[in-house]
Design a protein around this motif. Structure first.
Motif, PDB file in Angstrom:
ATOM      1  N   GLU A  77       0.835  -1.201   0.000  1.00  0.00           N
ATOM      2  CA  GLU A  77       0.000   0.000   0.000  1.00  0.00           C
ATOM      3  C   GLU A  77       0.867   1.246   0.000  1.00  0.00           C
ATOM      4  O   GLU A  77       0.592   2.218  -0.700  1.00  0.00           O
ATOM      5  CB  GLU A  77      -0.914  -0.025   1.232  1.00  0.00           C
ATOM      6  CG  GLU A  77      -1.751   1.219   1.409  1.00  0.00           C
ATOM      7  CD  GLU A  77      -3.046   1.158   0.631  1.00  0.00           C
ATOM      8  OE1 GLU A  77      -3.608   2.216   0.389  1.00  0.00           O
ATOM      9  OE2 GLU A  77      -3.489   0.056   0.257  1.00  0.00           O
ATOM     10  N   GLU A  78       1.925   1.226   0.775  1.00  0.00           N
ATOM     11  CA  GLU A  78       2.835   2.378   0.867  1.00  0.00           C
ATOM     12  C   GLU A  78       3.533   2.628  -0.465  1.00  0.00           C
ATOM     13  O   GLU A  78       3.695   3.768  -0.887  1.00  0.00           O
ATOM     14  CB  GLU A  78       3.871   2.137   1.971  1.00  0.00           C
ATOM     15  CG  GLU A  78       4.721   3.351   2.279  1.00  0.00           C
ATOM     16  CD  GLU A  78       5.665   3.088   3.436  1.00  0.00           C
ATOM     17  OE1 GLU A  78       6.808   3.543   3.329  1.00  0.00           O
ATOM     18  OE2 GLU A  78       5.263   2.423   4.405  1.00  0.00           O
ATOM     19  N   ASN A  79       3.906   1.578  -1.150  1.00  0.00           N
ATOM     20  CA  ASN A  79       4.548   1.719  -2.465  1.00  0.00           C
ATOM     21  C   ASN A  79       3.592   2.332  -3.482  1.00  0.00           C
ATOM     22  O   ASN A  79       3.982   3.161  -4.298  1.00  0.00           O
ATOM     23  CB  ASN A  79       5.040   0.356  -2.965  1.00  0.00           C
ATOM     24  CG  ASN A  79       6.246  -0.137  -2.205  1.00  0.00           C
ATOM     25  OD1 ASN A  79       6.949   0.637  -1.555  1.00  0.00           O
ATOM     26  ND2 ASN A  79       6.485  -1.437  -2.254  1.00  0.00           N
TER      27      ASN A  79
ATOM     28  N   GLN B  16       1.062   4.337  -2.801  1.00  0.00           N
ATOM     29  CA  GLN B  16       0.894   5.748  -2.448  1.00  0.00           C
ATOM     30  C   GLN B  16       2.109   6.572  -2.880  1.00  0.00           C
ATOM     31  O   GLN B  16       1.964   7.685  -3.397  1.00  0.00           O
ATOM     32  CB  GLN B  16       0.654   5.890  -0.936  1.00  0.00           C
ATOM     33  CG  GLN B  16      -0.704   5.436  -0.497  1.00  0.00           C
ATOM     34  CD  GLN B  16      -0.886   5.562   1.008  1.00  0.00           C
ATOM     35  OE1 GLN B  16       0.061   5.817   1.752  1.00  0.00           O
ATOM     36  NE2 GLN B  16      -2.126   5.370   1.472  1.00  0.00           N
ATOM     37  N   THR B  17       3.290   6.016  -2.674  1.00  0.00           N
ATOM     38  CA  THR B  17       4.515   6.707  -3.091  1.00  0.00           C
ATOM     39  C   THR B  17       4.516   6.893  -4.606  1.00  0.00           C
ATOM     40  O   THR B  17       4.835   7.977  -5.112  1.00  0.00           O
ATOM     41  CB  THR B  17       5.758   5.915  -2.651  1.00  0.00           C
ATOM     42  OG1 THR B  17       5.732   5.771  -1.234  1.00  0.00           O
ATOM     43  CG2 THR B  17       7.026   6.611  -3.077  1.00  0.00           C
ATOM     44  N   PHE B  18       4.145   5.858  -5.332  1.00  0.00           N
ATOM     45  CA  PHE B  18       4.092   5.948  -6.791  1.00  0.00           C
ATOM     46  C   PHE B  18       3.074   7.000  -7.225  1.00  0.00           C
ATOM     47  O   PHE B  18       3.337   7.804  -8.126  1.00  0.00           O
ATOM     48  CB  PHE B  18       3.753   4.580  -7.387  1.00  0.00           C
ATOM     49  CG  PHE B  18       3.623   4.606  -8.886  1.00  0.00           C
ATOM     50  CD1 PHE B  18       4.760   4.675  -9.686  1.00  0.00           C
ATOM     51  CD2 PHE B  18       2.387   4.574  -9.493  1.00  0.00           C
ATOM     52  CE1 PHE B  18       4.656   4.711 -11.064  1.00  0.00           C
ATOM     53  CE2 PHE B  18       2.273   4.612 -10.872  1.00  0.00           C
ATOM     54  CZ  PHE B  18       3.409   4.670 -11.652  1.00  0.00           C
ATOM     55  N   GLN B  19       1.931   7.047  -6.589  1.00  0.00           N
ATOM     56  CA  GLN B  19       0.900   8.023  -6.930  1.00  0.00           C
ATOM     57  C   GLN B  19       1.386   9.449  -6.652  1.00  0.00           C
ATOM     58  O   GLN B  19       1.099  10.369  -7.425  1.00  0.00           O
ATOM     59  CB  GLN B  19      -0.387   7.733  -6.156  1.00  0.00           C
ATOM     60  CG  GLN B  19      -1.116   6.500  -6.641  1.00  0.00           C
ATOM     61  CD  GLN B  19      -2.308   6.125  -5.769  1.00  0.00           C
ATOM     62  OE1 GLN B  19      -2.395   6.506  -4.607  1.00  0.00           O
ATOM     63  NE2 GLN B  19      -3.237   5.347  -6.343  1.00  0.00           N
ATOM     64  N   GLN B  20       2.124   9.612  -5.579  1.00  0.00           N
ATOM     65  CA  GLN B  20       2.684  10.928  -5.269  1.00  0.00           C
ATOM     66  C   GLN B  20       3.716  11.342  -6.311  1.00  0.00           C
ATOM     67  O   GLN B  20       3.774  12.510  -6.715  1.00  0.00           O
ATOM     68  CB  GLN B  20       3.309  10.932  -3.876  1.00  0.00           C
ATOM     69  CG  GLN B  20       2.297  10.883  -2.758  1.00  0.00           C
ATOM     70  CD  GLN B  20       2.942  10.792  -1.382  1.00  0.00           C
ATOM     71  OE1 GLN B  20       4.128  10.528  -1.259  1.00  0.00           O
ATOM     72  NE2 GLN B  20       2.136  11.012  -0.341  1.00  0.00           N
ATOM     73  N   ILE B  21       4.511  10.401  -6.747  1.00  0.00           N
ATOM     74  CA  ILE B  21       5.511  10.694  -7.789  1.00  0.00           C
ATOM     75  C   ILE B  21       4.816  11.093  -9.081  1.00  0.00           C
ATOM     76  O   ILE B  21       5.201  12.055  -9.747  1.00  0.00           O
ATOM     77  CB  ILE B  21       6.450   9.481  -7.999  1.00  0.00           C
ATOM     78  CG1 ILE B  21       7.341   9.298  -6.775  1.00  0.00           C
ATOM     79  CG2 ILE B  21       7.282   9.658  -9.266  1.00  0.00           C
ATOM     80  CD1 ILE B  21       8.144   8.016  -6.771  1.00  0.00           C
TER      81      ILE B  21
ATOM     82  N   SER C  77       3.373  14.567  -8.647  1.00  0.00           N
ATOM     83  CA  SER C  77       4.450  15.565  -8.691  1.00  0.00           C
ATOM     84  C   SER C  77       4.950  15.768 -10.112  1.00  0.00           C
ATOM     85  O   SER C  77       5.206  16.898 -10.532  1.00  0.00           O
ATOM     86  CB  SER C  77       5.614  15.125  -7.798  1.00  0.00           C
ATOM     87  OG  SER C  77       5.219  15.085  -6.453  1.00  0.00           O
TER      88      SER C  77
END
Length: 69
Positions: free
Chosen positions: A2-4, A6-11, A14
């Motif tokens: 899940e964290e990965n 979310q990180t990908f979505q943030q990237i 951005s």
């Protein structure tokens, strides 16, 4: 996992924001380029008008000198 995600979505978000920023900067640069071209054209017109006024002033002075004598 899940964290990965979310990180990908943030990237991705951005990256999209950076792309929009770049497009805005490019648009602003295009506007500056157009304004510069318009200013240069205006300057050339002022130079031509100034030269015409100088010629007319000289012709008027010559005509006045001719009639003064």
């Amino acid at each position: 996992m899940e964290e990965n995600v979310q990180t990908f979505q943030q990237i991705v978000a951005s990256t999209n924001q950076q792309q929009l920023g770049i497009e805005q900067v490019m648009g602003a640069l295009q506007n500056i380029r157009q304004a510069s071209q318009q200013t240069a054209a205006g300057t050339r017109q002022v130079e031509a008008a100034s030269a015409n006024l100088t010629e007319l002033a000289q012709a008027l002075m010559a005509l006045a000198e001719r009639y003064r004598h």
